[in-house]
Write a protein that holds these residues in place. Sequence first.
Motif, PDB file in Angstrom:
ATOM      1  N   ARG A   1      -3.406 -10.210  -8.734  1.00  0.00           N
ATOM      2  CA  ARG A   1      -3.997  -9.175  -7.886  1.00  0.00           C
ATOM      3  C   ARG A   1      -3.219  -7.862  -8.012  1.00  0.00           C
ATOM      4  NH1 ARG A   1      -4.894 -12.405  -2.202  1.00  0.00           N
ATOM      5  NH2 ARG A   1      -4.805 -14.515  -3.074  1.00  0.00           N
ATOM      6  N   LEU A   2      -1.898  -7.973  -8.053  1.00  0.00           N
ATOM      7  CA  LEU A   2      -1.080  -6.771  -8.199  1.00  0.00           C
ATOM      8  C   LEU A   2      -1.324  -6.110  -9.552  1.00  0.00           C
ATOM      9  CD1 LEU A   2       2.289  -8.020  -6.657  1.00  0.00           C
ATOM     10  CD2 LEU A   2       0.503  -6.658  -5.557  1.00  0.00           C
ATOM     11  N   LYS A   3      -1.495  -6.921 -10.572  1.00  0.00           N
ATOM     12  CA  LYS A   3      -1.808  -6.385 -11.907  1.00  0.00           C
ATOM     13  C   LYS A   3      -3.141  -5.656 -11.887  1.00  0.00           C
ATOM     14  CE  LYS A   3      -2.429  -7.770 -16.735  1.00  0.00           C
ATOM     15  NZ  LYS A   3      -2.487  -8.926 -17.689  1.00  0.00           N
ATOM     16  N   ALA A   4      -4.111  -6.201 -11.168  1.00  0.00           N
ATOM     17  CA  ALA A   4      -5.421  -5.563 -11.065  1.00  0.00           C
ATOM     18  C   ALA A   4      -5.324  -4.210 -10.375  1.00  0.00           C
ATOM     19  CB  ALA A   4      -6.380  -6.478 -10.315  1.00  0.00           C
ATOM     20  N   LEU A   5      -4.529  -4.139  -9.316  1.00  0.00           N
ATOM     21  CA  LEU A   5      -4.335  -2.862  -8.618  1.00  0.00           C
ATOM     22  C   LEU A   5      -3.719  -1.825  -9.554  1.00  0.00           C
ATOM     23  CD1 LEU A   5      -3.069  -4.125  -5.148  1.00  0.00           C
ATOM     24  CD2 LEU A   5      -5.072  -2.655  -5.518  1.00  0.00           C
ATOM     25  N   ARG A   6      -2.730  -2.239 -10.323  1.00  0.00           N
ATOM     26  CA  ARG A   6      -2.099  -1.327 -11.286  1.00  0.00           C
ATOM     27  C   ARG A   6      -3.131  -0.785 -12.274  1.00  0.00           C
ATOM     28  NH1 ARG A   6       3.482  -1.187 -11.593  1.00  0.00           N
ATOM     29  NH2 ARG A   6       4.629  -2.940 -10.647  1.00  0.00           N
ATOM     30  N   GLU A   7      -3.941  -1.698 -12.799  1.00  0.00           N
ATOM     31  CA  GLU A   7      -4.904  -1.321 -13.836  1.00  0.00           C
ATOM     32  C   GLU A   7      -5.956  -0.352 -13.295  1.00  0.00           C
ATOM     33  OE1 GLU A   7      -8.324  -3.439 -16.605  1.00  0.00           O
ATOM     34  OE2 GLU A   7      -6.518  -4.593 -16.079  1.00  0.00           O
ATOM     35  N   LEU A   8      -6.498  -0.644 -12.123  1.00  0.00           N
ATOM     36  CA  LEU A   8      -7.517   0.227 -11.556  1.00  0.00           C
ATOM     37  C   LEU A   8      -6.949   1.602 -11.217  1.00  0.00           C
ATOM     38  CD1 LEU A   8      -9.374  -2.273  -9.193  1.00  0.00           C
ATOM     39  CD2 LEU A   8     -10.133  -1.444 -11.426  1.00  0.00           C
ATOM     40  N   ARG A   9      -5.765   1.604 -10.644  1.00  0.00           N
ATOM     41  CA  ARG A   9      -5.143   2.884 -10.287  1.00  0.00           C
ATOM     42  C   ARG A   9      -4.863   3.715 -11.535  1.00  0.00           C
ATOM     43  NH1 ARG A   9       0.804   3.961  -7.608  1.00  0.00           N
ATOM     44  NH2 ARG A   9       0.443   6.108  -6.970  1.00  0.00           N
ATOM     45  N   ALA A  10      -4.431   3.059 -12.605  1.00  0.00           N
ATOM     46  CA  ALA A  10      -4.146   3.772 -13.850  1.00  0.00           C
ATOM     47  C   ALA A  10      -5.400   4.431 -14.416  1.00  0.00           C
ATOM     48  CB  ALA A  10      -3.548   2.805 -14.874  1.00  0.00           C
ATOM     49  N   ARG A  11      -6.558   3.872 -14.083  1.00  0.00           N
ATOM     50  CA  ARG A  11      -7.824   4.437 -14.559  1.00  0.00           C
ATOM     51  C   ARG A  11      -8.406   5.461 -13.592  1.00  0.00           C
ATOM     52  NH1 ARG A  11     -11.226  -0.057 -17.908  1.00  0.00           N
ATOM     53  NH2 ARG A  11     -12.605   1.768 -18.048  1.00  0.00           N
ATOM     54  N   GLY A  12      -7.641   5.786 -12.554  1.00  0.00           N
ATOM     55  CA  GLY A  12      -8.059   6.820 -11.626  1.00  0.00           C
ATOM     56  C   GLY A  12      -9.040   6.369 -10.571  1.00  0.00           C
ATOM     57  N   ILE A  13      -9.189   5.055 -10.400  1.00  0.00           N
ATOM     58  CA  ILE A  13     -10.105   4.512  -9.406  1.00  0.00           C
ATOM     59  C   ILE A  13      -9.370   4.397  -8.070  1.00  0.00           C
ATOM     60  CG2 ILE A  13     -11.464   2.477  -8.773  1.00  0.00           C
ATOM     61  CD1 ILE A  13     -11.716   1.989 -11.859  1.00  0.00           C
ATOM     62  N   PRO A  14      -9.913   4.931  -6.997  1.00  0.00           N
ATOM     63  CA  PRO A  14      -9.247   4.839  -5.687  1.00  0.00           C
ATOM     64  C   PRO A  14      -9.062   3.379  -5.259  1.00  0.00           C
ATOM     65  CG  PRO A  14     -10.978   6.508  -5.635  1.00  0.00           C
ATOM     66  CD  PRO A  14     -11.145   5.762  -6.921  1.00  0.00           C
ATOM     67  N   VAL A  15      -7.845   3.019  -4.910  1.00  0.00           N
ATOM     68  CA  VAL A  15      -7.548   1.632  -4.542  1.00  0.00           C
ATOM     69  C   VAL A  15      -6.674   1.591  -3.292  1.00  0.00           C
ATOM     70  CG1 VAL A  15      -7.693   0.746  -6.901  1.00  0.00           C
ATOM     71  CG2 VAL A  15      -5.484   1.530  -6.013  1.00  0.00           C
ATOM     72  N   GLN A  16      -6.648   0.424  -2.660  1.00  0.00           N
ATOM     73  CA  GLN A  16      -5.663   0.162  -1.625  1.00  0.00           C
ATOM     74  C   GLN A  16      -5.297  -1.315  -1.665  1.00  0.00           C
ATOM     75  OE1 GLN A  16      -7.353   1.165   2.233  1.00  0.00           O
ATOM     76  NE2 GLN A  16      -7.894  -0.954   2.652  1.00  0.00           N
ATOM     77  N   ALA A  17      -4.077  -1.611  -1.296  1.00  0.00           N
ATOM     78  CA  ALA A  17      -3.649  -2.987  -1.092  1.00  0.00           C
ATOM     79  C   ALA A  17      -3.875  -3.306   0.372  1.00  0.00           C
ATOM     80  CB  ALA A  17      -2.174  -3.153  -1.449  1.00  0.00           C
ATOM     81  N   THR A  18      -4.547  -4.413   0.636  1.00  0.00           N
ATOM     82  CA  THR A  18      -4.885  -4.776   2.002  1.00  0.00           C
ATOM     83  C   THR A  18      -4.152  -6.047   2.411  1.00  0.00           C
ATOM     84  OG1 THR A  18      -7.055  -3.744   1.773  1.00  0.00           O
ATOM     85  CG2 THR A  18      -6.779  -5.325   3.565  1.00  0.00           C
ATOM     86  N   ILE A  19      -3.226  -5.904   3.319  1.00  0.00           N
ATOM     87  CA  ILE A  19      -2.445  -7.036   3.818  1.00  0.00           C
ATOM     88  C   ILE A  19      -3.198  -7.590   5.020  1.00  0.00           C
ATOM     89  CG2 ILE A  19      -0.170  -7.793   4.597  1.00  0.00           C
ATOM     90  CD1 ILE A  19       0.957  -5.175   3.422  1.00  0.00           C
ATOM     91  N   ALA A  20      -4.185  -8.428   4.737  1.00  0.00           N
ATOM     92  CA  ALA A  20      -5.076  -8.904   5.796  1.00  0.00           C
ATOM     93  C   ALA A  20      -5.593 -10.299   5.472  1.00  0.00           C
ATOM     94  CB  ALA A  20      -6.253  -7.940   5.965  1.00  0.00           C
ATOM     95  N   PRO A  21      -5.232 -11.268   6.310  1.00  0.00           N
ATOM     96  CA  PRO A  21      -4.329 -11.122   7.449  1.00  0.00           C
ATOM     97  C   PRO A  21      -2.874 -11.106   6.982  1.00  0.00           C
ATOM     98  CG  PRO A  21      -4.933 -13.415   7.209  1.00  0.00           C
ATOM     99  CD  PRO A  21      -5.729 -12.663   6.179  1.00  0.00           C
ATOM    100  N   VAL A  22      -2.015 -10.554   7.807  1.00  0.00           N
ATOM    101  CA  VAL A  22      -0.585 -10.580   7.507  1.00  0.00           C
ATOM    102  C   VAL A  22      -0.119 -12.031   7.473  1.00  0.00           C
ATOM    103  CG1 VAL A  22       1.707  -9.977   8.343  1.00  0.00           C
ATOM    104  CG2 VAL A  22      -0.162  -8.347   8.558  1.00  0.00           C
ATOM    105  N   LEU A  23       0.409 -12.460   6.341  1.00  0.00           N
ATOM    106  CA  LEU A  23       0.986 -13.793   6.231  1.00  0.00           C
ATOM    107  C   LEU A  23       2.496 -13.664   6.033  1.00  0.00           C
ATOM    108  CD1 LEU A  23      -1.561 -15.685   3.912  1.00  0.00           C
ATOM    109  CD2 LEU A  23      -1.484 -15.608   6.421  1.00  0.00           C
ATOM    110  N   PRO A  24       3.245 -14.722   6.212  1.00  0.00           N
ATOM    111  CA  PRO A  24       4.689 -14.649   5.981  1.00  0.00           C
ATOM    112  C   PRO A  24       4.999 -14.098   4.594  1.00  0.00           C
ATOM    113  CG  PRO A  24       4.117 -16.714   7.046  1.00  0.00           C
ATOM    114  CD  PRO A  24       2.818 -16.064   6.689  1.00  0.00           C
ATOM    115  N   SER A  25       5.926 -13.166   4.542  1.00  0.00           N
ATOM    116  CA  SER A  25       6.258 -12.506   3.281  1.00  0.00           C
ATOM    117  C   SER A  25       7.752 -12.257   3.208  1.00  0.00           C
ATOM    118  CB  SER A  25       5.489 -11.186   3.160  1.00  0.00           C
ATOM    119  OG  SER A  25       5.789 -10.330   4.253  1.00  0.00           O
ATOM    120  N   SER A  26       8.195 -11.724   2.064  1.00  0.00           N
ATOM    121  CA  SER A  26       9.620 -11.467   1.870  1.00  0.00           C
ATOM    122  C   SER A  26       9.978 -10.067   2.371  1.00  0.00           C
ATOM    123  CB  SER A  26       9.976 -11.575   0.386  1.00  0.00           C
ATOM    124  OG  SER A  26       9.566 -10.399  -0.312  1.00  0.00           O
ATOM    125  N   GLU A  27      11.263  -9.795   2.414  1.00  0.00           N
ATOM    126  CA  GLU A  27      11.734  -8.482   2.839  1.00  0.00           C
ATOM    127  C   GLU A  27      11.485  -7.423   1.765  1.00  0.00           C
ATOM    128  OE1 GLU A  27      12.972  -7.431   5.742  1.00  0.00           O
ATOM    129  OE2 GLU A  27      12.490  -9.418   6.542  1.00  0.00           O
TER     130      GLU A  27
END
Length: 269
Positions: free
Chosen positions: A166-192
């Motif tokens: 998913r992170l790779k997909a965000l990188r690729e779309l953003r590199a092509r100038g497509i408006p993107v956002q990462a959506t932390i929904a729902p918030v699950l346990p994560s690292s610092e």
Amino acid sequence: MIVHKTAKQLLTKASGFLEGYTHTLNPYTGCAFACSYCYVRQMPVALFRDEAWGSFVDVKENAAALLAKELTRVLSKGPVKIFMSSATDPYQPAEYAERITRSLLEVMSANPPDFVFVQTRSPLVTRDADLLELLGDRVRVSITVETDREDVRRAFSPSAPPISARLKALRELRARGIPVQATIAPVLPSSEQFAERLSDIVDRVCIDDYFMGDGSGGRRTERIGVRGVYDALGLPDWYSRDAYKRVHEQLLRHFPQEQVFVSQRGFLP
């Protein structure tokens, strides 16, 4: 189980949480990702089926032709802002072969609505970057990244794509100038390091949880029984109304405040 059906209506009037939109658009009924926390499990589309949520997918095989007619009609009446999708993932596994979502984007790129929000957790969305580029600033692609821990992702949504993809997909779309956002929904346990990792990839983040975003103040989620997953992981403190704040505070250390959206604001056009 995949069943092909003929839809009678495709564009549905939006309301409630999606009040900033005129319509929602669901290419499929059902979702094979079957995330354990999905609020749709408590909606009529799931409750009134004999099959278990995640075991069925209805393909709206006439979707493109129907959308072409409906879109022309509603555009003649005023601005059209579409949320795709509110009760399914438009890029779930069936889309690889069925290509319903792609056909809908083809219709919209030829006759653009004022805005379309594409919500998914699948890297398959990058396949359609050519059409998303045609929509320009009329589109935003929101990719769910609810955690950066694969062990947590596997516990809550074992059938969903890996976080790294998913992170790779965000990188690729953003590199092509497509408006993107990462959506932390729902918030699950994560690292610092979660927020820092996202800051290298996107410049817009939305954060949401069950209590703000499931449409019932968390009651739908409680009925699903998702609390047990937290208990099994030994992380019960993450299932609370305040849990999102620890990630929100982390995000504000790595993003300007105007790039961090909370709940409904992050989904609005």
